[in-house]
Design an enzyme around this catalytic site. Structure first.
Site, PDB file in Angstrom:
ATOM      1  N   GLU A 261     -32.497 110.203 131.038  1.00 27.99           N
ATOM      2  CA  GLU A 261     -33.418 109.870 129.949  1.00 27.99           C
ATOM      3  C   GLU A 261     -34.724 110.556 130.317  1.00 27.99           C
ATOM      4  OE1 GLU A 261     -36.254 108.518 128.039  1.00 27.99           O
ATOM      5  OE2 GLU A 261     -35.953 106.593 129.071  1.00 27.99           O
ATOM      6  N   CYS A 295     -42.263 108.072 126.963  1.00 25.41           N
ATOM      7  CA  CYS A 295     -41.419 109.217 126.600  1.00 25.41           C
ATOM      8  C   CYS A 295     -41.234 109.254 125.088  1.00 25.41           C
ATOM      9  CB  CYS A 295     -40.087 109.167 127.325  1.00 25.41           C
ATOM     10  SG  CYS A 295     -39.212 107.654 127.024  1.00 25.41           S
TER      11      CYS A 295
HETATM   12  C1  UN1 Z   1     -39.959 105.361 128.142  1.00 23.93           C
HETATM   13  O1  UN1 Z   1     -41.083 105.721 127.826  1.00 23.93           O
HETATM   14  O2  UN1 Z   1     -39.372 105.880 129.136  1.00 23.93           O
HETATM   15  O3  UN1 Z   1     -39.136 102.763 122.780  1.00 23.93           O
HETATM   16  C2  UN1 Z   1     -39.209 104.268 127.490  1.00 23.93           C
HETATM   17  C3  UN1 Z   1     -40.068 102.581 123.572  1.00 23.93           C
HETATM   18  C4  UN1 Z   1     -39.843 101.682 124.753  1.00 23.93           C
HETATM   19  C5  UN1 Z   1     -39.198 102.424 125.869  1.00 23.93           C
HETATM   20  C6  UN1 Z   1     -39.871 103.701 126.273  1.00 23.93           C
HETATM   21  N1  UN1 Z   1     -39.019 100.570 124.363  1.00 23.93           N
HETATM   22  O4  UN1 Z   1     -41.168 103.100 123.422  1.00 23.93           O
END
Ligand code: UN1
Length: 509
Positions: A261, A295
């Site tokens: 991821e 992310c």
């Molecule tokens: C991340 O930034 O690695 O959807 C995960 C989202 C959060 C998870 C982000 N539930 O922004």
């Protein structure tokens, strides 16, 4: 305040990041100091795991796996339920520690812990639903089915920005699937990992399965060791595209499984048919929330040329009104710090590059003059051809671009290396359905009238292309943590062969 918080969570200065859950008394790694990004001051130092400590921890995890895999899944779920309850009881303190160590605003710090609790609840239900298929067989008196079996010790690498929630995505599922695990958290967030591991140890210490959850704090060298470690059939890693590109070939070269991821370069398309008030709120949270360090953070706004001017103006005034500050001092703060001095530099460098490439800073773009690692939320008018637009900078920089027709917007949208999260704002069914069609968004997550960040745990989370292709958390992501076995049982007294093949042999020869 900090000392009391650490004490309540069972952390002491010099705490070992390797002993937790692994029976290692004197880890031999380098000390790691956790820095408060809101002040730049050290919070505490912990001892990291040496490679030898890690190796011992994995041996223990294998031993724990051999016992844990025999436990019926609903009983594993019962233990995960207790972990979820322990997290519930400590939600406030853990949420505060997340804010202290990585600078999240208070409601996001609490949200991070809620995400762990949600994952525990999800995994408890899942522990009774690890379903396999029954398959029609072409042979008489035969039965064919699939079953899902535990895989082994799982390596979990997490990033600073979701220092504990992403662990829970993996750990809660891996546990009910019958795996043990070893967690390498970000060295920028060792304290939250120790606090969580401490709670888990308290629960697991009451069972015969101590060692199912292990922690090893370390840097890139440890991550590389995990990638190479044949004892780990699966390595699940969250982080940058560069990190993924470094470890994926190592895991692949030993034919291990990876679940990646990685980064995102997420966009929202806003069409003339959108509810612009809704779009404004969503864009602001997606771009500025977590100081742009998700992310799933919105990095590109692709807006129809007829509405762009007014929207940029309104967005810029919203940006200027956001309270910036130390989240631990003030519940009203909406923009906390970046994680480090290096992150501030990367942000300022990106702004300079954007200007050099013809971008126009509409608002923000500077460091905030106070201790810690604060920057202004930044909106830059940009062109898709600017190289910087292709780059994921982990900071609150939003590149605003215009489009003329929807096909062009979708092409712009997909024209980046990553494929994590995406959204369209429109009240027009034809536009939204086109965005969700095979000619539409190429991302793992595609939303209508919802921003790119803030996904619920019930869905499978992850993305395509350079994001790495992995799926974590909900839906059927659990299948990545198990091995599938296709079983065929012959309950007849003949041996018919598949595909009608004949091989006549009498037992007498
Ligand atoms: C991340 O930034 O690695 O959807 C995960 C989202 C959060 C998870 C982000 N539930 O922004």
């Amino acid at each position: 305040m900090i000392d009391d918080l650490l004490r309540r969570l069972g952390i002491r200065d010099g705490h070992s990041g390797a002993c937790a859950g692994t029976w290692i008394d004197r880890p031999a790694g380098e000390p790691i100091t956790s820095i408060n990004p809101s002040t730049g001051d050290p919070i505490a130092s912990v001892v990291s795991a040496s490679i030898a400590d890690y190796d011992t921890a994995v041996d223990r995890a294998i031993d724990a796996f051999h016992r844990w895999r025999t436990v019926p899944p609903p009983h594993r779920g019962e233990i995960v339920r207790q972990i979820g309850n322990a997290l519930r009881q400590h939600k406030e303190d853990l949420g505060l520690l997340v804010s202290l160590e990585v600078g999240k605003i208070r409601s996001e710090g609490r949200g991070e812990v809620q995400e762990m609790i949600d994952m525990a609840d999800f995994a408890v239900g899942l522990s009774r639903q690890l379903y396999g298929l029954t398959i029609a067989t072409e042979r008489p008196d035969h039965r064919m089915f699939e079953q899902w079996l535990p895989l082994g010790p799982v390596g979990i690498l997490t990033a600073f920005n979701f220092p504990v929630a992403v662990w829970a995505w993996n750990a809660m599922i891996a546990a009910v699937c019958g795996n043990s695990m070893i967690w390498k958290p970000s060295p920028q967030a060792p304290l939250t990992s120790i606090a969580v591991q401490h709670l888990v140890n308290q629960v697991m210490g009451q069972t015969e399965y101590d060692g199912v959850f292990a922690l090893a704090i370390g840097g890139a060298e440890l991550g590389a060791r995990m990638a190479d470690d044949e004892r780990l059939p699966l390595v699940s890693a969250t982080g940058s595209v560069a990190m993924g590109k470094a470890i994926a070939p190592r895991i692949a070269s030993r034919l291990g499984r990876s679940l990646l991821e990685l980064g995102g370069n997420n966009a929202i398309i806003v069409t003339p048919k959108a509810n612009l008030d809704l779009a404004l709120r969503a864009v602001a949270f997606a771009a500025v929330g977590t100081a742009g360090q998700r992310c799933t953070t919105l990095r590109r706004l692709i807006i129809h040329e007829s509405i762009a001017e007014g929207f940029f103006d309104r967005l810029a005034s919203a940006y200027r009104s956001f309270p910036i500050g130390n989240p631990c001092d003030d519940e009203a703060v909406l923009v906390g710090p970046l994680i480090s001095e290096a992150a501030v530099k990367a942000m300022l460098d990106a702004v300079e590059a954007a200007k050099d490439q013809g971008g126009e800073v509409v608002c923000g773009g500077r460091r905030v003059d106070r201790p810690g690692f604060f920057v202004e939320p930044t909106l830059i008018r940009a062109k898709a051809a600017m190289p910087i637009v292709q780059q994921e900078t982990f900071a609150p920089i939003l590149y605003g671009m215009t489009y003329t027709d929807l096909d062009e917007a979708i092409a712009l949208h997909n024209d980046v290396a990553e494929g994590l999260s995406s959204a369209i704002f429109t009240d027009d069914l034809r536009e939204s359905e086109r965005f969700l069609s095979a000619q539409g968004s190429d991302c793992g997550i595609a939303n209508v009238n919802i921003g790119t960040s803030g996904a619920e745990i019930g869905g499978a989370f992850g993305g395509e292309k350079a994001t790495g292709g992995g799926r974590e958390a909900g839906s059927d992501s659990w299948k990545a943590y198990m091995r599938r076995q296709t079983c065929t049982v012959n309950f007849g007294s003949t041996l018919p062969l598949a595909q009608g093949v004949q091989f006549p042999i009498t037992p007498e020869g």
